[in-house]
Design a protein around this motif. Sequence first.
Motif, PDB file in Angstrom:
ATOM      1  N   UNK A 126     -25.645 -71.343 -63.267  1.00 22.86           N
ATOM      2  CA  UNK A 126     -26.841 -71.737 -63.997  1.00 22.86           C
ATOM      3  C   UNK A 126     -28.073 -71.320 -63.206  1.00 22.86           C
ATOM      4  N   UNK A 127     -29.033 -70.687 -63.881  1.00 20.86           N
ATOM      5  CA  UNK A 127     -30.301 -70.316 -63.254  1.00 20.86           C
ATOM      6  C   UNK A 127     -31.202 -71.549 -63.260  1.00 20.86           C
ATOM      7  N   UNK A 128     -31.815 -71.842 -62.095  1.00 19.56           N
ATOM      8  CA  UNK A 128     -32.698 -73.015 -61.997  1.00 19.56           C
ATOM      9  C   UNK A 128     -33.917 -72.678 -61.138  1.00 19.56           C
ATOM     10  N   UNK A 129     -34.981 -73.404 -61.354  1.00 15.83           N
ATOM     11  CA  UNK A 129     -36.202 -73.335 -60.543  1.00 15.83           C
ATOM     12  C   UNK A 129     -36.651 -71.899 -60.299  1.00 15.83           C
ATOM     13  N   UNK A 130     -36.715 -71.124 -61.358  1.00 15.69           N
ATOM     14  CA  UNK A 130     -37.070 -69.715 -61.254  1.00 15.69           C
ATOM     15  C   UNK A 130     -38.580 -69.552 -61.176  1.00 15.69           C
ATOM     16  N   UNK A 131     -39.050 -68.883 -60.115  1.00 15.09           N
ATOM     17  CA  UNK A 131     -40.456 -68.513 -59.965  1.00 15.09           C
ATOM     18  C   UNK A 131     -40.516 -67.016 -59.699  1.00 15.09           C
ATOM     19  N   UNK A 132     -41.720 -66.522 -59.436  1.00 17.51           N
ATOM     20  CA  UNK A 132     -41.892 -65.098 -59.162  1.00 17.51           C
ATOM     21  C   UNK A 132     -41.184 -64.674 -57.873  1.00 17.51           C
ATOM     22  N   UNK A 133     -41.125 -65.584 -56.886  1.00 19.74           N
ATOM     23  CA  UNK A 133     -40.587 -65.240 -55.571  1.00 19.74           C
ATOM     24  C   UNK A 133     -39.313 -65.980 -55.180  1.00 19.74           C
ATOM     25  N   UNK A 134     -38.783 -66.790 -56.065  1.00 20.37           N
ATOM     26  CA  UNK A 134     -37.579 -67.557 -55.726  1.00 20.37           C
ATOM     27  C   UNK A 134     -36.846 -67.987 -56.994  1.00 20.37           C
ATOM     28  N   UNK A 135     -35.559 -68.205 -56.841  1.00 24.10           N
ATOM     29  CA  UNK A 135     -34.766 -68.812 -57.907  1.00 24.10           C
ATOM     30  C   UNK A 135     -33.499 -69.373 -57.288  1.00 24.10           C
ATOM     31  N   UNK A 136     -32.840 -70.230 -58.042  1.00 24.65           N
ATOM     32  CA  UNK A 136     -31.588 -70.824 -57.593  1.00 24.65           C
ATOM     33  C   UNK A 136     -30.492 -70.507 -58.599  1.00 24.65           C
ATOM     34  N   UNK A 137     -29.281 -70.343 -58.076  1.00 24.82           N
ATOM     35  CA  UNK A 137     -28.092 -70.289 -58.917  1.00 24.82           C
ATOM     36  C   UNK A 137     -27.271 -71.517 -58.579  1.00 24.82           C
ATOM     37  N   UNK A 138     -26.848 -72.255 -59.599  1.00 20.54           N
ATOM     38  CA  UNK A 138     -26.064 -73.471 -59.416  1.00 20.54           C
ATOM     39  C   UNK A 138     -24.643 -73.225 -59.883  1.00 20.54           C
ATOM     40  N   UNK A 139     -23.706 -73.611 -59.031  1.00 23.28           N
ATOM     41  CA  UNK A 139     -22.296 -73.534 -59.366  1.00 23.28           C
ATOM     42  C   UNK A 139     -21.727 -74.936 -59.243  1.00 23.28           C
ATOM     43  N   UNK A 140     -20.744 -75.262 -60.025  1.00 18.47           N
ATOM     44  CA  UNK A 140     -20.124 -76.595 -59.975  1.00 18.47           C
ATOM     45  C   UNK A 140     -18.753 -76.506 -59.326  1.00 18.47           C
ATOM     46  N   UNK A 141     -18.487 -77.458 -58.409  1.00 17.41           N
ATOM     47  CA  UNK A 141     -17.173 -77.571 -57.788  1.00 17.41           C
ATOM     48  C   UNK A 141     -16.723 -79.021 -57.875  1.00 17.41           C
ATOM     49  N   UNK A 142     -15.435 -79.224 -57.787  1.00 12.38           N
ATOM     50  CA  UNK A 142     -14.853 -80.567 -57.801  1.00 12.38           C
ATOM     51  C   UNK A 142     -14.647 -81.015 -56.356  1.00 12.38           C
ATOM     52  N   UNK A 143     -15.359 -82.058 -55.964  1.00 10.57           N
ATOM     53  CA  UNK A 143     -15.206 -82.630 -54.622  1.00 10.57           C
ATOM     54  C   UNK A 143     -14.719 -84.058 -54.793  1.00 10.57           C
ATOM     55  N   UNK A 144     -13.451 -84.277 -54.506  1.00 10.93           N
ATOM     56  CA  UNK A 144     -12.877 -85.615 -54.622  1.00 10.93           C
ATOM     57  C   UNK A 144     -12.959 -86.189 -56.020  1.00 10.93           C
ATOM     58  N   UNK A 145     -12.788 -85.345 -57.034  1.00  6.70           N
ATOM     59  CA  UNK A 145     -12.814 -85.815 -58.413  1.00  6.70           C
ATOM     60  C   UNK A 145     -14.210 -85.927 -58.997  1.00  6.70           C
ATOM     61  N   UNK A 146     -15.235 -85.544 -58.234  1.00 10.39           N
ATOM     62  CA  UNK A 146     -16.617 -85.619 -58.711  1.00 10.39           C
ATOM     63  C   UNK A 146     -17.199 -84.206 -58.751  1.00 10.39           C
ATOM     64  N   UNK A 147     -17.782 -83.826 -59.890  1.00  9.01           N
ATOM     65  CA  UNK A 147     -18.395 -82.507 -60.009  1.00  9.01           C
ATOM     66  C   UNK A 147     -19.705 -82.480 -59.207  1.00  9.01           C
ATOM     67  N   UNK A 148     -19.819 -81.467 -58.355  1.00 10.20           N
ATOM     68  CA  UNK A 148     -20.942 -81.341 -57.438  1.00 10.20           C
ATOM     69  C   UNK A 148     -21.546 -79.947 -57.563  1.00 10.20           C
ATOM     70  N   UNK A 149     -22.880 -79.855 -57.451  1.00 12.24           N
ATOM     71  CA  UNK A 149     -23.556 -78.564 -57.509  1.00 12.24           C
ATOM     72  C   UNK A 149     -23.596 -77.893 -56.150  1.00 12.24           C
ATOM     73  N   UNK A 150     -23.263 -76.609 -56.126  1.00 15.05           N
ATOM     74  CA  UNK A 150     -23.555 -75.755 -54.978  1.00 15.05           C
ATOM     75  C   UNK A 150     -24.839 -75.033 -55.358  1.00 15.05           C
ATOM     76  N   UNK A 151     -25.827 -75.053 -54.474  1.00 13.35           N
ATOM     77  CA  UNK A 151     -27.115 -74.431 -54.757  1.00 13.35           C
ATOM     78  C   UNK A 151     -27.279 -73.182 -53.898  1.00 13.35           C
TER      79      UNK A 151
END
Length: 158
Positions: A126-151
Amino acid sequence: MKKLILGIALLILLVSCKTTSATATKLDSKSQVAIKGNWILSTVTYPGSEYIKVNSFQLADSKCFEGSTWKFISNNNKGEMALTQPNCAAFSSPIIWFVNKDGQFILKVLNAGEKANKVRDGYVLTVANQTENAFQLLDKIDVGGKMTNIIYQFQKVN
């Protein structure tokens, strides 16, 4: 007559239940043009990163991606990425990428000389916090049964 009605009903049911794939969604040209250029993946963060390791894109430990260089070409959806961390295995590869209207970043890592249509595996982030000079890609992983974002935090190279 009953068979014809049953056949039509089944056909309608099949067509109405069709799911939409991330790759079948229309492109978001504005987001793609904003990502065009040379970038450095500056940080990879996720809760528990001091305790657990994540193998990003089935290539290397997520920390090996910090400092990696990425080139995105928006008019043909191609590019390159290279891992450059001194304590990690060197890796470089062409990529195919695009951003769809749902804000999803689709990525395929190719082997040298390989065509994108021959690569069956890809990644949807997922594309997040996109600006002219920066952006984030978010990936989801399962950590101990809880979905967590990798940024994955990207910074533009001038």
